[in-house]
Design a protein around this motif. Structure first.
Motif, short mmCIF file in Angstrom:
data_model
loop_
_atom_site.label_atom_id
_atom_site.label_comp_id
_atom_site.label_asym_id
_atom_site.label_seq_id
_atom_site.Cartn_x
_atom_site.Cartn_y
_atom_site.Cartn_z
N THR A 170 0.78 -1.35 0.24
CA THR A 170 0.19 -0.01 -0.35
C THR A 170 0.79 1.15 -0.03
OG1 THR A 170 -2.15 -1.16 1.66
CG2 THR A 170 -1.91 1.02 1.05
N THR A 171 0.35 2.50 -0.97
CA THR A 171 1.44 3.57 -1.03
C THR A 171 0.46 4.67 -0.65
OG1 THR A 171 1.17 3.66 -3.68
CG2 THR A 171 3.12 2.12 -2.77
N THR A 172 1.02 5.87 -0.27
CA THR A 172 0.29 7.19 0.05
C THR A 172 1.64 7.78 -0.77
OG1 THR A 172 0.97 7.47 1.91
CG2 THR A 172 -0.74 6.93 1.56
N GLY A 173 1.12 8.97 -1.39
CA GLY A 173 2.11 10.21 -1.89
C GLY A 173 2.33 9.77 -3.07
N LEU A 174 2.18 8.85 -4.13
CA LEU A 174 2.19 8.87 -5.00
C LEU A 174 1.34 9.07 -6.17
CD1 LEU A 174 4.78 5.32 -4.37
CD2 LEU A 174 5.52 8.65 -4.70
N ARG A 175 1.42 9.26 -7.21
CA ARG A 175 0.53 9.26 -8.93
C ARG A 175 -0.37 8.43 -8.81
NH1 ARG A 175 2.96 12.46 -13.97
NH2 ARG A 175 3.04 13.34 -11.74
N TRP A 176 0.34 6.60 -8.59
CA TRP A 176 -0.20 5.61 -9.10
C TRP A 176 -0.34 5.18 -7.54
CZ3 TRP A 176 3.27 7.24 -12.84
CH2 TRP A 176 3.33 7.99 -14.22
N GLN A 177 -1.88 4.80 -7.18
CA GLN A 177 -1.28 4.35 -5.83
C GLN A 177 -1.33 2.84 -5.74
OE1 GLN A 177 -0.84 5.70 -3.04
NE2 GLN A 177 -0.99 8.06 -3.65
N THR A 198 3.83 14.87 -0.55
CA THR A 198 4.48 14.52 0.79
C THR A 198 3.84 14.47 1.81
OG1 THR A 198 6.00 16.33 0.75
CG2 THR A 198 6.61 14.70 -0.48
N PRO A 199 4.08 13.54 3.34
CA PRO A 199 4.78 12.65 3.15
C PRO A 199 4.68 11.27 2.07
CG PRO A 199 3.76 12.67 5.30
CD PRO A 199 3.73 14.28 4.27
N CYS A 200 4.89 10.52 1.70
CA CYS A 200 4.52 8.91 0.95
C CYS A 200 5.25 8.31 2.04
CB CYS A 200 5.83 9.08 0.02
SG CYS A 200 5.50 10.23 -1.30
N THR A 201 4.26 7.34 1.76
CA THR A 201 4.44 5.64 2.99
C THR A 201 4.49 4.56 1.64
OG1 THR A 201 1.67 5.54 3.37
CG2 THR A 201 3.78 6.63 4.85
N ILE A 202 5.05 3.70 2.37
CA ILE A 202 4.98 2.58 1.58
C ILE A 202 5.14 1.16 2.90
CG2 ILE A 202 6.32 1.06 -0.10
CD1 ILE A 202 7.47 3.48 -1.45
N THR A 203 3.93 0.34 2.54
CA THR A 203 3.97 -0.69 3.81
C THR A 203 3.56 -1.46 2.83
OG1 THR A 203 1.63 -0.22 3.63
CG2 THR A 203 3.31 1.00 6.09
N VAL A 204 4.38 -3.41 3.25
CA VAL A 204 3.49 -4.37 3.42
C VAL A 204 3.88 -4.97 4.28
CG1 VAL A 204 6.68 -4.62 3.04
CG2 VAL A 204 4.77 -6.33 1.67
N SER A 205 2.32 -5.77 3.68
CA SER A 205 1.70 -6.68 4.77
C SER A 205 3.34 -8.05 5.33
CB SER A 205 0.34 -6.90 5.06
OG SER A 205 0.41 -7.81 3.56
N ASP A 206 3.11 -8.60 4.16
CA ASP A 206 3.92 -9.52 4.07
C ASP A 206 4.98 -9.67 2.75
OD1 ASP A 206 4.51 -12.58 4.96
OD2 ASP A 206 3.43 -13.49 2.82
N GLY A 207 6.32 -10.21 3.15
CA GLY A 207 7.08 -10.06 2.52
C GLY A 207 8.36 -9.18 2.39
N ALA A 208 8.81 -8.99 1.25
CA ALA A 208 9.71 -7.56 1.02
C ALA A 208 9.81 -7.25 0.33
CB ALA A 208 10.99 -8.30 2.20
#
Length: 220
Positions: A170-177, A198-208
Motif C-alpha cells: 500500500t502506498t500514499t503520496g504517489l501518482r499511481w497508488q 509528501t509525506p509518502c508512505t510504502i508498506t507491505v503486510s507480508d514479504g519484502a
C-alpha cells in the motif's frame, strides 16, 4: 565477533566500491568501515570507530592510518561466509542501532551490487531502518515490521521492487497508488512511480520490498 555498544542510534557504514556523493556524518553517529570503505571515510576526513572485514582491498596507507589512530580492527579470514558489509551490519544490529546509513558500493561487479541490495532485506535486520545512498538516489528495504515514510520533491521517481512474493503493498503520496496490492517476483508493476505529495508512505503486510528514490525528477 566482539559486541560493540556505541549507544548511538545511527550507524554509518562505508563499504567498498565507488563513492561519488559527499557523505553526511554527524558527531553522534557510530562509523564502521567495511574493508576498503575506510579509504572513502579517510578521503572525506571522517573518523572511523571500527574497521571490519578481511582487509583484502583496503589500501596499505589506509590500513596504516587506522593502526596509527588506534581504530579497533576486527579482521576476518578471506575464506568466510559473509560479506564485509554483512559483518558491519551485524555489529550495528548487536549494538542496538535503530538506523543504518550505507555509503559506497555504487558501481563495480554486478554480483556485488545485487548481493548488497538483497542482503539489506534479510530478516536479521528487520529492526533496522536502512538507507543505501548511491550516486543516482537511495535504496531502502521495506519489511512488514517497518513502513517507509519519506519526503521528496514532487516529480521524484520512485520504484518498488518485490523480493519474492509481496502482499498487502500500500502506498500514499504517489501518482499511481497501490492499495493492498500483491506484487510477484519479476514484476515491473511498481517501477517508475512519481511523487505527487509528501509525506509518502510504502508498506507491505507480508514479504519484502526494495524501494529506490531517485535524484532525478520526471521530465516535463
Amino acid at each position: 565477533m566482539e559486541t560493540v555498544n556505541p549507544m548511538k542510534p545511527r550507524t554509518v557504514i562505508f563499504t567498498g566500491g565507488s563513492l561519488t556523493i559527499t557523505p553526511v556524518v554527524s558527531d553522534n553517529d557510530y562509523v564502521i568501515a567495511a574493508d576498503s570503505g575506510y579509504d572513502h571515510a579517510r578521503s572525506h576526513g571522517i573518523a572511523v570507530d571500527l574497521l571490519i572485514g578481511d582487509l583484502d582491498s583496503i589500501s596499505p596507507e589506509s590500513l596504516e592510518d587506522a593502526r596509527q589512530r588506534g581504530v579497533p580492527i576486527e579482521r576476518f579470514p578471506q575464506d568466510k561466509d559473509a560479506s564485509d558489509l554483512e559483518l558491519a551490519l551485524r555489529v550495528a544490529s548487536s549494538a542496538e542501532a535503530t538506523e543504518v546509513t550505507v555509503y559506497g558500493g555504487e558501481a563495480g561487479r554486478i554480483d556485488h551490487l545485487i548481493a548488497i541490495a538483497l542482503s539489506l532485506t534479510a530478516a536479521e535486520w528487520r529492526d533496522l531502518s536502512i538507507t543505501w545512498h548511491t550516486g543516482t538516489g537511495s535504496l531502502h528495504p521495506v519489511l512488514d515490521t517497518k513502513p517507509l515514510v519519506f519526503d521528496a520533491v514532487p516529480g521524484t521517481v520512485v520504484s518498488i521492487i518485490p523480493v519474492g512474493p509481496a502482499s498487502g503493498v500500500t502506498t500514499t503520496g504517489l501518482r499511481w497508488q497501490l492499495d493492498d496490492a500483491q506484487l510477484v517476483r519479476g514484476t515491473t508493476h511498481g517501477i517508475s512511480n512519481i511523487v505527487d505529495a509528501t509525506p509518502c508512505t510504502i508498506t507491505v503486510s507480508d514479504g519484502a520490498l526494495l524501494v529506490t528514490i531517485g535524484t532525478q525528477q520526471e521530465q516535463s
